[in-house]
Motif scaffolding. Structure first.
Motif, PDB file in Angstrom:
ATOM      1  N   ILE A  98       0.853  -1.180   0.000  1.00 32.61           N
ATOM      2  CA  ILE A  98       0.000   0.000   0.000  1.00 32.61           C
ATOM      3  C   ILE A  98       0.891   1.233   0.000  1.00 32.61           C
ATOM      4  N   GLY A  99       0.783   2.031  -1.049  1.00 29.30           N
ATOM      5  CA  GLY A  99       1.627   3.207  -1.203  1.00 29.30           C
ATOM      6  C   GLY A  99       1.288   4.318  -0.228  1.00 29.30           C
ATOM      7  N   ASP A 100       1.882   5.482  -0.431  1.00 28.70           N
ATOM      8  CA  ASP A 100       1.726   6.626   0.475  1.00 28.70           C
ATOM      9  C   ASP A 100       0.246   6.910   0.735  1.00 28.70           C
TER      10      ASP A 100
ATOM     11  N   HIS B 284       6.851   7.253  -2.266  1.00 27.52           N
ATOM     12  CA  HIS B 284       7.486   8.566  -2.160  1.00 27.52           C
ATOM     13  C   HIS B 284       7.230   9.501  -3.343  1.00 27.52           C
ATOM     14  N   THR B 285       7.393   9.026  -4.568  1.00 23.39           N
ATOM     15  CA  THR B 285       7.230   9.885  -5.747  1.00 23.39           C
ATOM     16  C   THR B 285       5.875   9.581  -6.402  1.00 23.39           C
ATOM     17  N   PRO B 286       4.944  10.558  -6.416  1.00 23.14           N
ATOM     18  CA  PRO B 286       3.591  10.306  -6.932  1.00 23.14           C
ATOM     19  C   PRO B 286       3.579   9.827  -8.379  1.00 23.14           C
ATOM     20  N   GLN B 287       2.687   8.866  -8.638  1.00 21.55           N
ATOM     21  CA  GLN B 287       2.499   8.302  -9.976  1.00 21.55           C
ATOM     22  C   GLN B 287       1.009   8.275 -10.297  1.00 21.55           C
TER      23      GLN B 287
ATOM     24  N   LEU C 178       7.073   1.368  -8.420  1.00 22.99           N
ATOM     25  CA  LEU C 178       6.712   2.645  -7.816  1.00 22.99           C
ATOM     26  C   LEU C 178       5.235   2.590  -7.430  1.00 22.99           C
ATOM     27  N   THR C 179       4.970   2.660  -6.125  1.00 21.95           N
ATOM     28  CA  THR C 179       3.619   2.350  -5.642  1.00 21.95           C
ATOM     29  C   THR C 179       2.850   3.548  -5.099  1.00 21.95           C
ATOM     30  N   ASP C 180       3.378   4.761  -5.252  1.00 20.84           N
ATOM     31  CA  ASP C 180       2.672   5.940  -4.740  1.00 20.84           C
ATOM     32  C   ASP C 180       1.665   6.426  -5.774  1.00 20.84           C
TER      33      ASP C 180
END
Length: 255
Positions: free
Chosen positions: A3-5, A217-220, A236-238
């Motif tokens: 689960i991302g940010d 950390h870095t929005p996608q 990349l999970t954000d």
């Protein structure tokens, strides 16, 4: 499941329990003495179908969600961890550590919520960790670079006694080693390389460890999978806040 940010949003409850309402119902049943690992939950709650649920960090700070909602959401995440301590993994994010480690202020900091969040994190600090690892799969908030890890081991040789990257990073965080918190130019800092709370994907692609890395950390706008030259991958999970897919599908790895 990764689960991302979260940043105060309760969207994670749809991934783990089906909805926010179902989470509240689950909590009620637990308060009445139900066992969260009982088979009766198997059909209704998605968390039952995975071995681990890793929160990638950044539970707080938002430009749209109130302090009250952010605190309540963090309390619910902590409750989830306490109910299923072996299944749920909570990682630190850069937005979290600023509330209890000095001189780590970043964008989004809420001075009016500082003491509530400080107390909540301090009282539950043992539930969180810097890194999680299964074989050659490593979870951190932002990622780990070879030069950063090498520098840590050079400056703090006592860390060499630990056999896995996870153990090295977790102990380094407990020691508050500067490399954990260093910020590179891409995030407005002065260091050459970003630490595991701050590094951005571009540097991670260039200098990342020869491991599969799962980061936020870095929005996608959607889940991003990057093939690395050494045969490993970065995920990349954000993507919870800016998701453009029709459904918000949790990221589940089969290892």
């Amino acid at each position: 499941m990764t689960i991302g940010d979260v940043h105060g949003r309760d969207t994670w409850k749809f991934m783990t329990h089906g909805s926010s309402y179902e989470f509240d119902l689950w909590v009620t049943m637990l308060n009445e003495g139900a066992n969260p690992e009982d088979e009766l939950f198997k059909e209704d709650y998605p968390y039952f179908g995975v071995d681990k649920i890793v929160f990638i960090g950044d539970y707080v700070d938002s430009f749209t969600i109130s302090n009250v909602e952010i605190k309540k959401n963090l309390e619910d995440i902590i409750l989830f961890k306490k109910a299923l301590p072996d299944k749920v993994v909570l990682l630190w994010g850069n937005h979290d550590v600023q509330y209890f480690i000095p001189n780590q202020i970043c964008s989004g900091f809420r001075a009016e919520a500082k003491w509530d969040l400080h107390i909540l994190f301090e009282h539950n600090k043992d539930l969180f960790q810097m890194a999680y690892q299964i074989d050659d799969y490593l979870w951190t908030h932002a990622g780990v670079l070879k030069p950063v890890l090498s520098d840590m081991l050079k400056m703090y040789p006592e860390l060499k006694e630990f056999k896995t990257e996870m153990d090295i990073l977790n102990h380094a965080f407990e020691m508050e080693i500067p490399q954990i918190f260093q910020v590179d130019g891409a995030s407005g800092g002065w260091s050459m390389y970003g630490g595991p709370l701050w590094v951005r994907p571009k540097q991670l692609e260039q200098y990342g460890l020869k491991l599969n890395q799962i980061v936020g950390h870095t929005p996608q706008k959607k889940l991003i999978e990057i093939e690395m030259g050494h045969g490993h991958k970065i995920w990349l999970t954000d993507y919870i806040e800016h998701n453009e897919e029709s459904d918000l599908i949790p990221f589940i790895l089969e290892i």
